[in-house]
Design a protein around this motif. Structure first.
Motif, PDB file in Angstrom:
ATOM      1  N   HIS A  59       0.830  -1.210   0.000  1.00 46.50           N
ATOM      2  CA  HIS A  59       0.000   0.000   0.000  1.00 46.50           C
ATOM      3  C   HIS A  59       0.865   1.262   0.000  1.00 46.50           C
ATOM      4  N   ASP A  60       1.971   1.228   0.697  1.00 48.87           N
ATOM      5  CA  ASP A  60       2.886   2.369   0.671  1.00 48.87           C
ATOM      6  C   ASP A  60       3.382   2.646  -0.743  1.00 48.87           C
ATOM      7  N   ARG A  61       3.732   1.606  -1.447  1.00 41.08           N
ATOM      8  CA  ARG A  61       4.265   1.774  -2.790  1.00 41.08           C
ATOM      9  C   ARG A  61       3.179   2.281  -3.752  1.00 41.08           C
ATOM     10  N   LEU A  62       1.946   1.821  -3.577  1.00 40.74           N
ATOM     11  CA  LEU A  62       0.860   2.315  -4.429  1.00 40.74           C
ATOM     12  C   LEU A  62       0.593   3.786  -4.150  1.00 40.74           C
ATOM     13  N   ALA A  63       0.743   4.206  -2.895  1.00 38.39           N
ATOM     14  CA  ALA A  63       0.606   5.631  -2.575  1.00 38.39           C
ATOM     15  C   ALA A  63       1.713   6.439  -3.234  1.00 38.39           C
ATOM     16  N   ASP A  64       2.923   5.882  -3.280  1.00 35.37           N
ATOM     17  CA  ASP A  64       4.025   6.553  -3.971  1.00 35.37           C
ATOM     18  C   ASP A  64       3.692   6.777  -5.443  1.00 35.37           C
ATOM     19  N   ARG A  65       3.062   5.789  -6.061  1.00 30.97           N
ATOM     20  CA  ARG A  65       2.682   5.934  -7.479  1.00 30.97           C
ATOM     21  C   ARG A  65       1.749   7.127  -7.672  1.00 30.97           C
ATOM     22  N   MET A  66       0.771   7.253  -6.808  1.00 29.44           N
ATOM     23  CA  MET A  66      -0.188   8.349  -6.923  1.00 29.44           C
ATOM     24  C   MET A  66       0.517   9.694  -6.806  1.00 29.44           C
ATOM     25  N   ARG A  67       1.428   9.808  -5.870  1.00 31.63           N
ATOM     26  CA  ARG A  67       2.163  11.067  -5.705  1.00 31.63           C
ATOM     27  C   ARG A  67       2.996  11.380  -6.945  1.00 31.63           C
ATOM     28  N   ARG A  68       3.625  10.350  -7.511  1.00 32.60           N
ATOM     29  CA  ARG A  68       4.472  10.574  -8.676  1.00 32.60           C
ATOM     30  C   ARG A  68       3.638  11.023  -9.882  1.00 32.60           C
ATOM     31  N   ARG A  69       2.482  10.389 -10.095  1.00 30.22           N
ATOM     32  CA  ARG A  69       1.627  10.806 -11.206  1.00 30.22           C
ATOM     33  C   ARG A  69       1.140  12.238 -11.007  1.00 30.22           C
ATOM     34  N   PHE A  70       0.839  12.602  -9.765  1.00 29.81           N
ATOM     35  CA  PHE A  70       0.397  13.967  -9.480  1.00 29.81           C
ATOM     36  C   PHE A  70       1.500  14.960  -9.827  1.00 29.81           C
ATOM     37  N   GLU A  71       2.729  14.644  -9.465  1.00 31.66           N
ATOM     38  CA  GLU A  71       3.845  15.545  -9.747  1.00 31.66           C
ATOM     39  C   GLU A  71       4.053  15.722 -11.243  1.00 31.66           C
ATOM     40  N   ILE A  72       4.037  14.623 -11.994  1.00 27.92           N
ATOM     41  CA  ILE A  72       4.219  14.724 -13.442  1.00 27.92           C
ATOM     42  C   ILE A  72       3.076  15.515 -14.059  1.00 27.92           C
ATOM     43  N   GLY A  73       1.861  15.238 -13.613  1.00 28.74           N
ATOM     44  CA  GLY A  73       0.710  15.958 -14.140  1.00 28.74           C
ATOM     45  C   GLY A  73       0.763  17.447 -13.874  1.00 28.74           C
ATOM     46  N   ASN A  74       1.495  17.832 -12.843  1.00 24.83           N
ATOM     47  CA  ASN A  74       1.616  19.256 -12.501  1.00 24.83           C
ATOM     48  C   ASN A  74       2.911  19.880 -13.001  1.00 24.83           C
ATOM     49  N   GLY A  75       3.513  19.254 -14.004  1.00 25.60           N
ATOM     50  CA  GLY A  75       4.624  19.894 -14.690  1.00 25.60           C
ATOM     51  C   GLY A  75       6.008  19.474 -14.283  1.00 25.60           C
ATOM     52  N   HIS A  76       6.135  18.511 -13.372  1.00 29.55           N
ATOM     53  CA  HIS A  76       7.452  18.074 -12.916  1.00 29.55           C
ATOM     54  C   HIS A  76       7.866  16.820 -13.696  1.00 29.55           C
ATOM     55  N   ASP A  77       8.641  17.025 -14.728  1.00 30.28           N
ATOM     56  CA  ASP A  77       9.075  15.894 -15.547  1.00 30.28           C
ATOM     57  C   ASP A  77       9.978  14.969 -14.743  1.00 30.28           C
ATOM     58  N   PRO A  78       9.868  13.667 -14.969  1.00 33.50           N
ATOM     59  CA  PRO A  78      10.767  12.742 -14.263  1.00 33.50           C
ATOM     60  C   PRO A  78      12.217  12.970 -14.667  1.00 33.50           C
ATOM     61  N   GLN A  79      13.109  12.709 -13.740  1.00 26.80           N
ATOM     62  CA  GLN A  79      14.539  12.850 -13.967  1.00 26.80           C
ATOM     63  C   GLN A  79      15.245  11.613 -13.402  1.00 26.80           C
ATOM     64  N   PHE A  80      16.481  11.408 -13.806  1.00 22.54           N
ATOM     65  CA  PHE A  80      17.295  10.399 -13.151  1.00 22.54           C
ATOM     66  C   PHE A  80      17.558  10.858 -11.725  1.00 22.54           C
ATOM     67  N   ARG A  81      17.392   9.978 -10.769  1.00 25.94           N
ATOM     68  CA  ARG A  81      17.383  10.363  -9.362  1.00 25.94           C
ATOM     69  C   ARG A  81      18.766  10.796  -8.866  1.00 25.94           C
ATOM     70  N   ALA A  82      18.778  11.939  -8.187  1.00 30.79           N
ATOM     71  CA  ALA A  82      20.033  12.422  -7.607  1.00 30.79           C
ATOM     72  C   ALA A  82      20.427  11.601  -6.381  1.00 30.79           C
ATOM     73  N   ASP A  83      19.422  11.125  -5.612  1.00 33.57           N
ATOM     74  CA  ASP A  83      19.745  10.428  -4.366  1.00 33.57           C
ATOM     75  C   ASP A  83      20.284   9.026  -4.600  1.00 33.57           C
ATOM     76  N   THR A  84      20.189   8.529  -5.826  1.00 29.90           N
ATOM     77  CA  THR A  84      20.736   7.196  -6.125  1.00 29.90           C
ATOM     78  C   THR A  84      21.865   7.261  -7.140  1.00 29.90           C
ATOM     79  N   ALA A  85      22.417   8.427  -7.332  1.00 27.12           N
ATOM     80  CA  ALA A  85      23.515   8.569  -8.303  1.00 27.12           C
ATOM     81  C   ALA A  85      24.688   7.667  -7.944  1.00 27.12           C
ATOM     82  N   HIS A  86      24.903   7.430  -6.639  1.00 22.13           N
ATOM     83  CA  HIS A  86      26.026   6.587  -6.228  1.00 22.13           C
ATOM     84  C   HIS A  86      25.866   5.155  -6.752  1.00 22.13           C
ATOM     85  N   ILE A  87      24.640   4.695  -6.908  1.00 24.36           N
ATOM     86  CA  ILE A  87      24.401   3.358  -7.449  1.00 24.36           C
ATOM     87  C   ILE A  87      24.794   3.315  -8.920  1.00 24.36           C
ATOM     88  N   ARG A  88      24.375   4.320  -9.665  1.00 25.94           N
ATOM     89  CA  ARG A  88      24.675   4.362 -11.106  1.00 25.94           C
ATOM     90  C   ARG A  88      26.167   4.572 -11.356  1.00 25.94           C
TER      91      ARG A  88
END
Length: 557
Positions: A59-88
């Motif tokens: 349920h937590d992860r499904l809530a994350d999906r809703m927040r992400r769709r809301f952000e994109i819908g409001n003009g925030h394009d997805p980006q490669f994550r800064a907080d996981t740059a160390h992994i890449r």
């Protein structure tokens, strides 16, 4: 999220190990012949443990999906994550890679798990069979449990099927006759789907429908993991609709717990993740990292990926509107960027890259149409093999030789081309959302969307998840693209190339045309299918998946 030495810090304190109270599981669906072989007390206890440990995080992860769709819908394009740059940026880590039986995946066949289709897949000559309990299966209670029985019997070499007899012919018997059968990779339902015939009690004491993912996965793993290992392969899974590294981590924790619970060595499970959502395309490396002990590769799930693009950008203006569905090919900018990045990412980490679906069904009454389709399939697979993919999908056995020839030409005697690193590929975030195609919307394209969606939904309501429509084997992804395009065209005030505005009234006229053209039979569900289509394509709101409401309100067993 806070980066840690091992990856991404969890957003919840729910435990994944250690003692935890058993959650009560109740089966509310009818118990037909042999269902007790799948719904055993021990298997239900395992489902109970899975839900007690992981349902809250789901349920937590499904809530994350809703927040992400809301952000994109409001003009925030997805980006490669800064907080996981160390992994890449860490060049050292690699994934587990192929398990036994997955070393060569050059052609995989997909299909539902009813007995006849299971036998056809196992006799097909493919390297891998994607046993699909998700988009190619209508999730009736009968399909869910009897699909598990098909797999149970197939893994034990005891599956047979006799077709119903008719007035003019006896039933035909089907058996597995191939000396070498494909390695089975089972696809459970996505995290968003529930199983309404099984209920559990959450920590607050509420009765809730079980997770379709945990039910499909849990029953298959519990009954078959040890036998698969004895057969020289393992319990393998295709993971659909993932949108983030956190969702991948949830699956990894499910796998780790399951291996420990059944006394199986850590890392025995192998997963292939479908990259079929826009957010996941920006986190491919992180998804591999979080599943690194259990992952074999990634797949380019092209049709659902297009649907995800429309879903996330449906309200962002005319520049994000796509033309006819048939014009959105693998060579358009955003699809090209996504597949190039997928191959490079996989091979960088020792993972397999599996290409997209060819859904054509040969038409033996029209050899010319079949020949033209074979040419298109051949060209598509030649492109994939040339791009570095290690394998590909087909929906019909007759396409296996066509696809295999193109991969054989590139691979030769090698089982894969994971060693091809693709250092020349440099994909920017802006390229993954470059949907400019420059083609018009045609009246025939609008009608095709309405027609295919209604015909597919009607069959789905009758319990069919893989449906032959216009010489193509369609599943739920096609209906999702079709209805989402119609919704977007209406809300973005689009017109066809002849100047006709695409309005609700215009679509209502096409719905009436479709209902007038289809062959009506006693017991058909076309009226319900049209109602569902109106709800998901003509309403003010945009349901995230058409199958959610259709399953809850319309699908009967």
């Amino acid at each position: 999220m806070t980066p840690t030495a091992t990856g991404i810090e969890p957003t919840t304190d729910r435990p994944t190990t250690g003692p935890i109270p058993t959650t009560a599981i109740t089966v509310t669906g009818p118990l037909r012949e042999r269902y007790d072989e799948i719904l055993t007390p021990d298997a239900l206890a395992f489902l109970s443990e899975l839900h007690a440990r992981f349902a809250g995080r789901r349920h937590d992860r499904l809530a994350d999906r809703m927040r992400r769709r809301f952000e994109i819908g409001n003009g925030h394009d997805p980006q490669f994550r800064a907080d996981t740059a160390h992994i890449r940026e860490d060049a050292e880590w690699q994934v587990a890679g192929a398990g036994p039986g997955l070393e060569d995946r050059r052609v995989e066949i997909t299909g539902p798990t009813d007995p006849k289709m299971t036998i056809n897949a196992l006799n097909s000559g493919a390297k891998v069979w994607l046993a699909d309990q998700e988009d190619a299966t209508s999730p009736t209670w009968r399909n869910v449990i009897e699909g598990q029985l098909s797999l149970f019997d197939a893994i034990r070499g005891q599956l047979s099927y006799t077709s119903p007899a008719t007035e003019t012919a006896p039933g035909k018997e089907y058996r597995v006759t191939a000396e070498r059968t494909p390695t089975i990779v089972m696809r459970p339902r996505g995290w968003h789907l529930t199983e309404k015939h099984i209920e559990f009690t959450d920590r607050a004491g509420r009765r809730m429908a079980a997770s379709g993912s945990l039910v499909d996965y849990g029953l298959y793993f519990f009954h078959n993991a040890q036998r698969l290992i004895e057969n020289g392969v393992g319990p393998y899974f295709y993971l659909p609709k993932i949108e983030s590294a956190e969702e991948a981590k949830l699956w990894d924790d499910v796998f780790t717990f399951s291996e420990d619970r059944l006394g199986i060595a850590h890392g025995t499970i192998r997963a292939t993740v479908l990259i079929e959502t826009l957010p996941a395309a920006f986190e491919m490396e992180e998804i591999l990292f979080e599943l690194r002990d259990h992952i074999a590769g990634l797949n380019a799930g092209r049709w659902d990926y297009i649907f995800s693009m429309i879903k996330n950008y449906r309200g962002r203006g005319a520049r994000f509107v796509l033309p006819d569905r048939s014009q959105v090919t693998m060579t358009v900018p955003f699809m090209r960027a996504y597949t190039e990045l997928l191959v490079q990412t996989c091979h960088k980490r020792g993972a397999f890259a599996i290409g997209g679906m060819s859904a054509f069904i040969p038409n033996r009454r029209d050899p010319e149409v079949t020949a033209q389709a074979f040419e298109k399939v051949s060209a598509d697979k030649k492109r994939e093999a040339g791009d570095g993919f290690d394998g590909t999908w087909v929906a019909h056995p007759d396409l296996i030789p066509v696809a295999r020839a193109e991969f054989d030409a590139v691979l030769g005697e090698r089982p894969n081309q994971v060693d091809r690193q693709r250092p020349e590929v440099h994909v920017k975030a802006s390229q993954l959302i470059d949907v400019h195609i420059g083609l018009p919307i045609s009246a025939s394209g609008v009608y095709a969307n309405v027609s295919v969606a209604i015909r597919y939904i009607e069959a789905w309501l009758r319990g069919l998840g893989a449906v032959a429509i216009d010489n193509l084997m369609e599943d739920a992804a096609t209906a999702e693209i079709s209805r989402s395009q119609v919704w977007q065209w209406i809300h973005q005030d689009r017109s066809t190339e002849d100047g006709t505005r695409i309005t609700r009234d215009y679509i209502e006229g096409l719905i009436g045309r479709v209902l007038g053209e289809v062959e009506r039979r006693e017991g058909d569900r076309f009226d319900d299918a049209a109602t569902i289509f109106r709800e998901v394509a003509l309403g003010d709101d945009f349901p995230t998946f058409l199958t959610l409401g259709a399953y809850a309100d319309y699908l009967t067993d």
